[in-house]
Design a protein around this motif. Structure first.
Motif, mmCIF file in Angstrom:
data_model
loop_
_atom_site.group_PDB
_atom_site.id
_atom_site.type_symbol
_atom_site.label_atom_id
_atom_site.label_comp_id
_atom_site.label_asym_id
_atom_site.label_seq_id
_atom_site.Cartn_x
_atom_site.Cartn_y
_atom_site.Cartn_z
ATOM 1 N N SER A 40 -10.347 14.717 23.338
ATOM 2 C CA SER A 40 -9.060 14.855 24.026
ATOM 3 C C SER A 40 -7.857 14.687 23.097
ATOM 4 O O SER A 40 -6.754 15.072 23.448
ATOM 5 N N ASP A 41 -8.072 14.101 21.911
ATOM 6 C CA ASP A 41 -6.968 13.843 20.981
ATOM 7 C C ASP A 41 -7.403 14.266 19.585
ATOM 8 O O ASP A 41 -8.220 13.603 18.944
ATOM 9 N N LYS A 42 -6.883 15.376 19.112
ATOM 10 C CA LYS A 42 -7.299 15.952 17.826
ATOM 11 C C LYS A 42 -6.864 15.127 16.622
ATOM 12 O O LYS A 42 -7.272 15.391 15.499
ATOM 13 N N ARG A 43 -6.047 14.090 16.838
ATOM 14 C CA ARG A 43 -5.645 13.218 15.726
ATOM 15 C C ARG A 43 -6.741 12.223 15.363
ATOM 16 O O ARG A 43 -6.706 11.614 14.308
ATOM 17 N N VAL A 44 -7.727 12.071 16.227
ATOM 18 C CA VAL A 44 -8.763 11.054 16.053
ATOM 19 C C VAL A 44 -9.787 11.479 15.004
ATOM 20 O O VAL A 44 -10.384 12.550 15.087
ATOM 21 N N VAL A 45 -9.976 10.616 14.011
ATOM 22 C CA VAL A 45 -11.058 10.732 13.035
ATOM 23 C C VAL A 45 -12.062 9.661 13.433
ATOM 24 O O VAL A 45 -11.785 8.468 13.286
ATOM 25 N N PRO A 46 -13.225 10.056 13.984
ATOM 26 C CA PRO A 46 -14.153 9.067 14.538
ATOM 27 C C PRO A 46 -15.010 8.366 13.489
ATOM 28 O O PRO A 46 -15.422 8.968 12.499
ATOM 29 N N PHE A 47 -15.267 7.082 13.740
ATOM 30 C CA PHE A 47 -16.166 6.265 12.933
ATOM 31 C C PHE A 47 -17.170 5.620 13.885
ATOM 32 O O PHE A 47 -16.794 4.805 14.724
ATOM 33 N N PHE A 48 -18.438 5.999 13.753
ATOM 34 C CA PHE A 48 -19.503 5.465 14.599
ATOM 35 C C PHE A 48 -20.305 4.436 13.809
ATOM 36 O O PHE A 48 -20.719 4.711 12.679
ATOM 37 N N GLY A 49 -20.526 3.278 14.389
ATOM 38 C CA GLY A 49 -21.309 2.250 13.723
ATOM 39 C C GLY A 49 -21.417 1.018 14.593
ATOM 40 O O GLY A 49 -20.976 1.013 15.747
ATOM 41 N N THR A 50 -22.013 -0.018 14.012
ATOM 42 C CA THR A 50 -22.150 -1.291 14.713
ATOM 43 C C THR A 50 -21.545 -2.395 13.848
ATOM 44 O O THR A 50 -22.003 -2.640 12.727
ATOM 45 N N HIS A 51 -20.509 -3.008 14.358
ATOM 46 C CA HIS A 51 -19.774 -4.101 13.717
ATOM 47 C C HIS A 51 -20.695 -5.320 13.560
ATOM 48 O O HIS A 51 -21.563 -5.536 14.400
ATOM 49 N N PRO A 52 -20.498 -6.123 12.511
ATOM 50 C CA PRO A 52 -21.389 -7.281 12.327
ATOM 51 C C PRO A 52 -21.366 -8.275 13.489
ATOM 52 O O PRO A 52 -22.365 -8.957 13.731
ATOM 53 N N TRP A 53 -20.282 -8.349 14.220
ATOM 54 C CA TRP A 53 -20.234 -9.254 15.369
ATOM 55 C C TRP A 53 -21.231 -8.834 16.442
ATOM 56 O O TRP A 53 -21.647 -9.643 17.264
ATOM 57 N N TYR A 54 -21.563 -7.534 16.461
ATOM 58 C CA TYR A 54 -22.410 -6.986 17.515
ATOM 59 C C TYR A 54 -23.734 -6.442 16.967
ATOM 60 O O TYR A 54 -24.356 -5.572 17.581
ATOM 61 N N SER A 55 -24.173 -6.971 15.839
ATOM 62 C CA SER A 55 -25.393 -6.458 15.223
ATOM 63 C C SER A 55 -26.605 -6.587 16.141
ATOM 64 O O SER A 55 -27.564 -5.828 16.013
ATOM 65 N N ASP A 56 -26.568 -7.503 17.095
ATOM 66 C CA ASP A 56 -27.662 -7.633 18.059
ATOM 67 C C ASP A 56 -27.806 -6.381 18.931
ATOM 68 O O ASP A 56 -28.850 -6.155 19.530
#
Length: 152
Positions: free
Chosen positions: A46-62
């Motif tokens: 919906s917003d072409k300005r977005v450069v996406p980064f997919f991953g799992t933050h260390p706080w949520y590694s579970d």
């Protein structure tokens, strides 16, 4: 116009912590956990300005689903990157170092930028980066100035 190089999906109007991003030219938007991935997909469509980064933050590694799931979404979106991944010496979930290394390996293998969270974990992050030819964005850099050359 500016680039927001560290935005989380929750800051982009999807929850608490919303901030005004109307004047930004680019938005480097990080997922924190796999449950953020669908809202991030919707935002980038919906917003072409977005450069996406997919991953799992260390706080949520579970909540990490494994590198196969990460590779699959990166294959689906060639413009996507990996993040926010990393280490936090004050607060990390189970197997955070192992999971960080797996996600870093994926970013390296598919030639994507890695957005790295680094809090009180300079030596471990630097060690994990050795041997990788990878572009990075480091968040919460708190190491002495002498470490800058080591990261470069």
């Amino acid at each position: 116009m500016f680039t927001d190089a560290h935005l989380h999906i929750s800051n982009a109007g999807f929850g608490v912590g919303y901030r005004d991003i109307s004047e930004a030219g680019l938005l480097f938007c990080n997922a924190s956990r796999p449950s953020d991935w669908i809202p991030l997909e919707e935002l980038m469509q919906s917003d072409k300005r977005v450069v996406p980064f997919f991953g799992t933050h260390p706080w949520y590694s579970d909540e990490y689903d494994g590198e196969g799931v990460l590779v699959k979404i990166l294959e689906k979106y060639p413009e996507a990157n990996v993040g926010e991944i990393g280490l936090d010496g004050t607060r990390s979930g189970h197997d955070a170092l192992k999971i960080f290394k797996e996600q870093l390996d994926v970013a390296s293998r598919v030639n994507r930028i890695a957005s790295i969270h680094m809090v009180r974990s300079t030596d471990d992050v630097l060690s994990a980066l050795k041997g990788h030819d990878i572009r990075t964005i480091i968040h919460s850099y708190d190491a002495p100035a002498g470490f800058v050359n080591a990261f470069v």
